[in-house]
Design an enzyme around this catalytic site. Structure first.
Site, PDB file in Angstrom:
ATOM      1  CG  ASP A  27       0.021 -11.426 -27.228  1.00 10.02           C
ATOM      2  OD1 ASP A  27       0.126 -10.473 -26.428  1.00 10.02           O
ATOM      3  OD2 ASP A  27       0.935 -11.770 -28.009  1.00 10.02           O
ATOM      4  CE  LYS A  75       1.060 -12.732 -31.532  1.00  5.92           C
ATOM      5  NZ  LYS A  75       1.023 -13.336 -30.186  1.00  5.92           N
ATOM      6  CE  LYS A 129       4.136 -11.122 -30.318  1.00  5.49           C
ATOM      7  NZ  LYS A 129       3.665 -11.628 -29.014  1.00  5.49           N
TER       8      LYS A 129
END
Lengths: 337, 512
Positions: free
Chosen positions: A169, A237, A273
């Site tokens: 991430d 995300k 996400k």
């Protein structure tokens, strides 16, 4: 128009084909600034409309399990210890010991230095490249601010991948983005993606965190989403969870619309996400509705959809218990970590 | 387990406490009518909900007399702030009974509960709250120092927004000091009768609001009645034309809110996803039973295919079915007659050579249903581009330049509303002034607010509802005096009707 591209084409090359000509800063800017704008009032109205969908019992049971199955159970504290990570992993495997039918979560998400403990604790439950089992996601690239040199960001990434992280991430350089240096952001994402490649040629999945709370406008969120996808993000995300506001329904809707448009353009499926601030099952269900009505239900799998959350799972477990027993048992009936 | 197949979430009709038969509401009481009775049915199931009285000319006469009495003796003598208190009370009672009103409206009209719950009923309360605030401030409405009420208002409302149109009519009329006789549409009288209960709960003085139900002849008896001072009508252009002829030459003031064929103009720089939502909301809101619906989509040619493609995909997620289900987006067509009209006009479109596309919705076995439909390759000369269909049918035309968009948008006998979608503010501002429409929505569609005036150009009628302008339609500016001779000679009295009389509170012009 549909862009066809061979499997495995490098993101930079794909972007060149899509934008045409040389991949210059100017070409990138023209493309991103040429996207149609986002009307904030209209976007928020649509998100509010999606929030009024009513889910009855039979759908709700499925929705609750889907939330757990697509959750990245997360601990991102300075005070994290190997012990806390082991606890987290235990909960990821067996979220509710009182009910063996409870599914496991999709992944545990930790800082890079905690990856070895997570991998060890997962043992045979570690997905290790496959899709069965639980993935280990690591935040990298000087999370959460992203304020470090590229060399450090890449070292951060390589270390996490080498320690066994299945997913990275990364945060984008919001300073560069806000000052209009789209090329800098693009290049960094491409470089981090390269750093995700393992010696055997496989690569850790890349989730690109836009930190939408710092991007401020929906137009920026839309541009950043396109930019991240062009540069090769597997997932986009919303947030680190360290900035408020973190994930919101309108922002998630907007990013899903970009994912839908990218899919229409290229046939490629990018994951989504939302992370941070989603605590209640009721809210999480609204996200599922938004996915179903924007990109389609086929996105509601751990391969294409994740919740980044730490406390959401407990609320879902309480709701599950309530559906099973008929009464609401209270926070002492789920584990604190 | 498929998620989009949301489990049915029907709102229970058990909250309703309906009677099997409804009479008229006259002089503060429910009374039997002297005409036949007719059934009101649920358009979604064709089941009978209740039977409704058909008011005769005699019944209308009694209602008008009650309104006149209430005007002379009570309402015109009451202070503005006291009138305001009643209106505030009505608004609060509407809020208290909002769920019940929403369920009844969905049941009787066929529109989805999410619209009655989230749009209609909240707006009804908002309209009463808004005009309640005006009741003691009439001298600030811009009509001079001491505007006067007109007297008795005869109001006839349509079936598409039964309760909301009732609020649009009654709230400003009462705030301005008029009394009312209102006739709801034949197929949707139910919520008006629930509203009558609210008036009783609010202790509104007897006769201030009277409700007569029935078909066209009842409405005709009402608008032609010699003792009404004001006629307000919302409905079809044909009926509006007839009323205008009947009222012409009398002292009656008239406002008409009639049909529309609104242009919804989408430029290539529009916020695309929001524009798609706006197109959907513009024409498929309330099954297209909206006089200001965006039924003519004008798309810039270079984005036509993309817009249509996205629109079709979006329409495929619309859910048609039980109006009482909270997840329903598209409900039932209000009546068999309306369904037939929509079918006929749609078939005409196909015969004219337009390309028809219909969303893949399952049509229930019973009730009146029409799936969302888009016509592309429509020419400005086609009937489906000119006539109001009043159903979930969108006609799509293209344009190349802003000037062409304006020309095409204005090329209609109507002029109720229009919409423009562009991210470019300067273009927006330059174009809105050129559109001959009462309302122009910018990057949105079908939004209503009590403070915003609403009304039409050309065959869409005249007069405005909402805002200060809506108040003006029920007030006489100070300084004007009705000559009694004109008033008495105004119209031929109907059988049993009294001769026309001037408003009770006329005065001599105020000397400057």
């Amino acid at each position: 128009m549909t862009i066809t591209h061979p499997v495995g084409i490098a993101p930079a090359e794909r972007a060149v084909r899509l934008l045409g000509g040389d991949l210059t800063e100017t070409a990138l800017r023209l493309h991103l600034d040429g996207l149609t704008g986002v009307d904030a009032v209209g976007l928020e109205q649509r998100a509010a409309g999606l929030s009024t969908r009513s889910i009855k019992t039979s759908s709700k049971a499925w929705a609750l399990d889907t939330i757990i199955r697509t959750c990245d159970l997360t601990t991102l504290e300075g005070a994290d210890t190997p012990g806390k990570v082991r606890s987290l992993v235990a909960k990821a495997i067996t979220p509710d010991a009182s009910d063996p039918t409870t599914p496991s979560v999709a992944a545990v998400c930790v800082y890079g230095d905690m990856v070895p403990y997570a991998v060890e604790a997962l043992g045979s439950r570690h997905a290790a490249g496959g899709t069965e089992g639980i993935q280990v996601a690591a935040v990298a690239t000087a999370f959460p601010s992203g304020r470090a040199s590229l060399a450090i960001k890449l070292a951060d990434t390589r270390e996490a991948v080498a320690a066994g992280a299945d997913e990275i991430d990364m945060v984008i350089d919001r300073g560069a983005f806000l000052s209009g240096q789209y090329g800098v952001v693009f290049d960094q994402i491409v470089a981090v993606r390269e750093a995700c490649i393992r010696p055997d040629g496989s690569h850790a999945h890349l989730k690109v965190i836009l930190e939408t709370g710092e991007l401020q406008t929906y137009d920026n969120v839309k541009r950043a989403s396109w930019l991240a996808i062009l540069a090769g993000a597997d997932f986009i995300k919303t947030s680190t969870g360290k900035v408020s506001p973190a994930a919101t329904l309108p922002v998630t809707l907007l990013m899903l619309e970009v994912i839908r448009d990218w899919h229409r353009l290229t046939g490629e499926k990018i994951g989504m996400k939302p992370a941070g601030g989603i605590r209640a099952s009721k809210d999480a269900v609204r996200y599922l509705v938004t996915v179903a009505e924007t990109v389609g239900e086929e996105w509601l799998t751990p391969q294409l959809w994740r919740f980044g959350a730490s406390s959401l799972v407990n609320d879902v477990l309480l709701q599950r218990q309530k559906m099973r027993t008929g009464h609401y048992s209270g926070p002492d009936y789920v584990t604190v970590d | 387990m498929a998620f989009l197949e949301y489990a049915a979430a029907p709102e229970s009709a058990s909250i309703l406490n309906l009677k099997a038969q409804y009479g008229l509401f006259i002089d503060g009481e429910f009374v039997d009518g002297h005409g036949d009775v007719f059934d009101t049915i649920s358009p979604a199931t064709e089941e009978v909900i209740a039977s409704i009285a058909q008011a005769t000319a005699g019944d209308v006469d009694v209602a008008v007399a009650a309104a006149r009495r209430a005007y002379d003796r009570v309402w015109s003598r009451m202070s503005g702030s006291d009138r305001g208190k009643y209106l505030f009370r009505i608004a609060r009672l509407v809020q208290e009974r909002s769920r019940e009103l929403a369920v009844a409206e969905s049941l009787d009209n066929g529109k989805p509960i999410r619209e009655t719950r989230d749009v209609d009923v909240p707006l009804v309360a908002a309209w009463f709250f808004y005009y309640a605030g005006w009741a003691d401030k009439l001298e600030h409405a811009g009509l001079g120092p001491n505007p006067r009420a007109l007297g008795v208002a005869a109001q006839v409302i349509p079936w598409n927004f039964p309760l909301l149109m009732l609020a649009w009519k009654i709230a400003p009329a009462l705030a301005a000091g008029n009394t009312v006789v209102i006739k709801p549409a034949e197929t949707t009288s139910l919520t008006a009768m629930l509203f009558a209960e609210i008036l009783q709960q609010a202790d509104l003085p007897a006769g201030v609001v009277n409700i007569v139900t029935g078909p066209g002849p009842t409405g005709q008896a009402l608008v032609t009645h010699a003792d009404v001072n004001k006629v307000a009508f919302t409905g079809s252009t044909n009926v509006g034309r007839m009323i205008a002829r009947q009222v012409a030459g009398t002292q009656k003031r008239l406002t008409l809110e009639l049909g529309g064929k609104a242009a919804n103009i989408v430029f290539d720089d529009a916020p695309m996803d929001q524009a798609i939502e706006g197109i959907v909301n513009g024409i498929f809101f309330n099954q297209g039973h909206v006089c200001c619906a965006g039924s003519r989509l004008l798309v810039q040619e270079n984005v036509h295919d993309e817009v249509i493609d996205r629109l079709k995909q979006r329409l495929s997620t619309l859910r048609m079915g039980d109006p009482l289900d909270k997840n329903t987006d598209i409900g039932a067509i209000n009546s068999a007659a309306q369904l037939e009209r929509i079918r006929t006009l749609s078939d005409t479109g196909e015969n004219e050579g337009a390309e028809r596309w219909t969303a893949d919705c399952r049509i229930p076995d019973k009730g009146f249903w029409f799936a969302p439909t888009i016509f592309t390759k429509v020419s400005a000369a086609h009937a489906i581009a000119r006539e109001e269909i009043f159903g979930p049918v969108l006609s799509v035309l293209t344009f190349r330049t802003p000037a062409e968009a304006i020309t095409k948008a204005n090329n209609t006998p109507y002029g109720l509303s229009a919409g423009i979608w562009t991210e470019k503010g300067s273009r927006m501002l330059a174009l809105v002034d050129q559109l001959r429409a009462g309302v122009v929505w910018a990057n949105t569609f079908n939004r209503f607010d009590p403070a915003s005036p609403f009304g039409g150009y050309k065959e869409s009628g005249y007069g405005r509802e909402g805002g200060r302008h809506g108040l003006a339609a029920y007030l006489e500016a100070s300084g004007w005096d009705a000559p009694a001779s004109l008033s008495a000679a105004s119209s031929a009295p109907t059988d049993g009707a009294r001769a026309a009389r001037k408003p009770a509170k006329t005065r001599k012009a105020v000397a400057k």
